[in-house]
Design an enzyme around this catalytic site. Structure first.
Site, PDB file in Angstrom:
ATOM      1  N   GLN A  13      -7.685  -3.239 -68.890  1.00 40.71           N
ATOM      2  CA  GLN A  13      -7.034  -2.044 -69.417  1.00 40.71           C
ATOM      3  C   GLN A  13      -7.235  -0.863 -68.465  1.00 40.71           C
ATOM      4  O   GLN A  13      -8.276  -0.723 -67.846  1.00 40.71           O
ATOM      5  CB  GLN A  13      -7.602  -1.688 -70.784  1.00 40.71           C
ATOM      6  CG  GLN A  13      -7.341  -2.759 -71.835  1.00 40.71           C
ATOM      7  CD  GLN A  13      -7.719  -2.301 -73.220  1.00 40.71           C
ATOM      8  OE1 GLN A  13      -6.978  -1.576 -73.875  1.00 40.71           O
ATOM      9  NE2 GLN A  13      -8.884  -2.728 -73.684  1.00 40.71           N
ATOM     10  N   SER A  94     -13.405  -6.857 -67.459  1.00 37.18           N
ATOM     11  CA  SER A  94     -13.227  -6.710 -68.912  1.00 37.18           C
ATOM     12  C   SER A  94     -12.151  -7.672 -69.409  1.00 37.18           C
ATOM     13  O   SER A  94     -12.284  -8.888 -69.276  1.00 37.18           O
ATOM     14  CB  SER A  94     -12.887  -5.254 -69.235  1.00 37.18           C
ATOM     15  OG  SER A  94     -12.764  -5.044 -70.616  1.00 37.18           O
ATOM     16  N   LEU A  95     -11.058  -7.136 -69.952  1.00 30.95           N
ATOM     17  CA  LEU A  95      -9.958  -7.968 -70.441  1.00 30.95           C
ATOM     18  C   LEU A  95      -9.451  -8.927 -69.372  1.00 30.95           C
ATOM     19  O   LEU A  95      -8.974 -10.030 -69.675  1.00 30.95           O
ATOM     20  CB  LEU A  95      -8.813  -7.070 -70.918  1.00 30.95           C
ATOM     21  CG  LEU A  95      -7.516  -7.790 -71.271  1.00 30.95           C
ATOM     22  CD1 LEU A  95      -7.656  -8.509 -72.602  1.00 30.95           C
ATOM     23  CD2 LEU A  95      -6.347  -6.835 -71.272  1.00 30.95           C
ATOM     24  N   ARG A 119      -7.810  -9.612 -80.500  1.00 25.95           N
ATOM     25  CA  ARG A 119      -8.919  -8.829 -79.951  1.00 25.95           C
ATOM     26  C   ARG A 119      -8.589  -7.338 -79.983  1.00 25.95           C
ATOM     27  O   ARG A 119      -9.412  -6.500 -80.372  1.00 25.95           O
ATOM     28  CB  ARG A 119      -9.203  -9.292 -78.525  1.00 25.95           C
ATOM     29  CG  ARG A 119     -10.392  -8.632 -77.813  1.00 25.95           C
ATOM     30  CD  ARG A 119     -10.530  -9.260 -76.436  1.00 25.95           C
ATOM     31  NE  ARG A 119     -11.683  -8.803 -75.681  1.00 25.95           N
ATOM     32  CZ  ARG A 119     -11.676  -7.788 -74.836  1.00 25.95           C
ATOM     33  NH1 ARG A 119     -10.551  -7.103 -74.643  1.00 25.95           N
ATOM     34  NH2 ARG A 119     -12.770  -7.451 -74.172  1.00 25.95           N
ATOM     35  N   HIS A 203     -16.401  -1.820 -75.019  1.00 24.08           N
ATOM     36  CA  HIS A 203     -17.691  -2.258 -74.488  1.00 24.08           C
ATOM     37  C   HIS A 203     -18.882  -1.433 -74.970  1.00 24.08           C
ATOM     38  O   HIS A 203     -19.997  -1.653 -74.511  1.00 24.08           O
ATOM     39  CB  HIS A 203     -17.664  -2.321 -72.956  1.00 24.08           C
ATOM     40  CG  HIS A 203     -16.663  -3.305 -72.441  1.00 24.08           C
ATOM     41  ND1 HIS A 203     -16.847  -4.667 -72.567  1.00 24.08           N
ATOM     42  CD2 HIS A 203     -15.444  -3.128 -71.864  1.00 24.08           C
ATOM     43  CE1 HIS A 203     -15.782  -5.283 -72.062  1.00 24.08           C
ATOM     44  NE2 HIS A 203     -14.927  -4.376 -71.641  1.00 24.08           N
ATOM     45  N   GLN A 252     -19.025 -10.302 -74.659  1.00 24.31           N
ATOM     46  CA  GLN A 252     -18.352  -9.392 -73.742  1.00 24.31           C
ATOM     47  C   GLN A 252     -17.859  -8.127 -74.430  1.00 24.31           C
ATOM     48  O   GLN A 252     -17.886  -7.033 -73.862  1.00 24.31           O
ATOM     49  CB  GLN A 252     -17.172 -10.129 -73.085  1.00 24.31           C
ATOM     50  CG  GLN A 252     -16.399  -9.318 -72.075  1.00 24.31           C
ATOM     51  CD  GLN A 252     -14.909  -9.590 -72.145  1.00 24.31           C
ATOM     52  OE1 GLN A 252     -14.307  -9.501 -73.205  1.00 24.31           O
ATOM     53  NE2 GLN A 252     -14.324  -9.939 -71.011  1.00 24.31           N
TER      54      GLN A 252
END
Length: 315
Positions: A13, A94-95, A119, A203, A252
């Site tokens: 993102q 991340s993603l 998610r 996160h 995560q």
């Protein structure tokens, strides 16, 4: 074949933009095919939204997540279609780990689209709209920023969550606590603070309720052994076992992204070629900030010219 020292990096993102992927889509059917398949699963035209916006809607995490997954996978499919060989490693920010896992054959593409949509939805639901966010802090060392967040948090949450490069760390948490943390960070010497186009505090510990819901959803996902070696940005470690990857994707969601450690680990494993696979050049820029040695080959796959150049350099 690629030399045994290459990694494809998949962005997450923040790399989305209105009009993204249009150059590749003009010449490579794999782009629209990927977006069309995702649109069918999502129930709306993801390609039209990516091209027309508005940018504010692209920044909604339940939109951004499938959008960036599809963009990364579509870029990967174009690379393979033009004869590009598989790298030694894949990793994601991340993603972007979900895109990396699709490329490595761990996750089926259609299931990954549905999974990241879920998610995004549970992340959106975890914190009421407008009450959380993220900001990039430039020019302050990690320890000083962590202390600034601790000082500013009070009864709320403000945490360092993305260790992207030396002097470039993203913080996340409650909107009010973030504003306080930004002021404290500036007082401690930060050069800049930039709000990010992300609608939830990714996160941070505020995502733990979302992580628990994702954990339940992951139980029904079929995962395979990676066909390409996969290094996680959660802990800069390699994962080969599907059950270990399942647990990783749960952890995560409420764990920091340790990008500096990830790139340093890849360098330690002998990687000298870092290729960003997706829209933008954010990750390529971060790699250069983390390791400035000229012998590293760092590039981004965005245009046909870049595809040809990289393919020639890596074959």
């Amino acid at each position: 074949m690629l030399r045994m020292s290459s990694v494809f990096l998949f962005p997450g993102q923040g790399s989305q933009s209105v009009g993204m992927m249009s150059d590749l889509a003009a010449n490579h059917p794999q782009v629209r095919e990927s977006f069309d398949a995702a649109s069918k699963a999502l129930g709306f035209d993801l390609w039209e939204l990516s091209q027309q916006g508005p940018a504010e809607r692209l920044a909604l995490t339940e939109i951004t997540q499938p959008l960036m997954l599809v963009a990364g996978v579509a870029t990967w499919r174009v690379w393979r279609a033009v004869g590009g060989s598989a790298p030694t490693w894949v990793a994601g920010h991340s993603l972007g780990e979900f895109s990396a896992l699709v490329a490595a054959g761990v996750l089926d593409f259609a299931e990954a689209v549905d999974l990241v949509r879920f998610r995004g939805e549970v992340m959106r639901d975890a914190v009421p709209d407008g009450q959380g966010g993220m900001a990039a802090i430039i020019g302050l060392d990690d320890a000083a920023l962590i202390e600034a967040c601790r000082e500013a948090a009070g009864e709320q949450v403000a945490e360092a969550v993305n260790f992207n490069a030396p002097g470039q760390v993203v913080i996340a948490g409650h909107a009010e606590a973030l504003r306080r943390a930004i002021e404290v960070a500036k007082a401690r010497g930060a050069k800049r603070a930039l709000p990010l186009p992300i609608s939830v505090p990714c996160h941070s510990s505020l995502m733990q309720p979302a992580a628990e819901r994702l954990r339940e959803r992951l139980r029904s996902c079929a995962l395979s052994v990676p066909s390409i070696r996969f290094l996680s940005s959660v802990d800069a470690s390699e994962y080969r076992d599907p059950e270990g990857i399942r647990d990783l994707l749960y952890r995560q969601l409420a764990s920091p992204v340790r990008w500096v450690s990830t790139i340093e680990a890849l360098v330690g494993l002998g990687v000298t070629q870092f290729i960003e696979c997706g829209p933008g050049k954010v990750l390529a820029g971060l790699v250069r900030r983390i390791d400035k040695r000229p012998e590293l080959q760092i590039a981004a796959l965005e245009t046909d010219e870049q595809f040809a150049t990289i393919k020639g350099a890596l074959t």
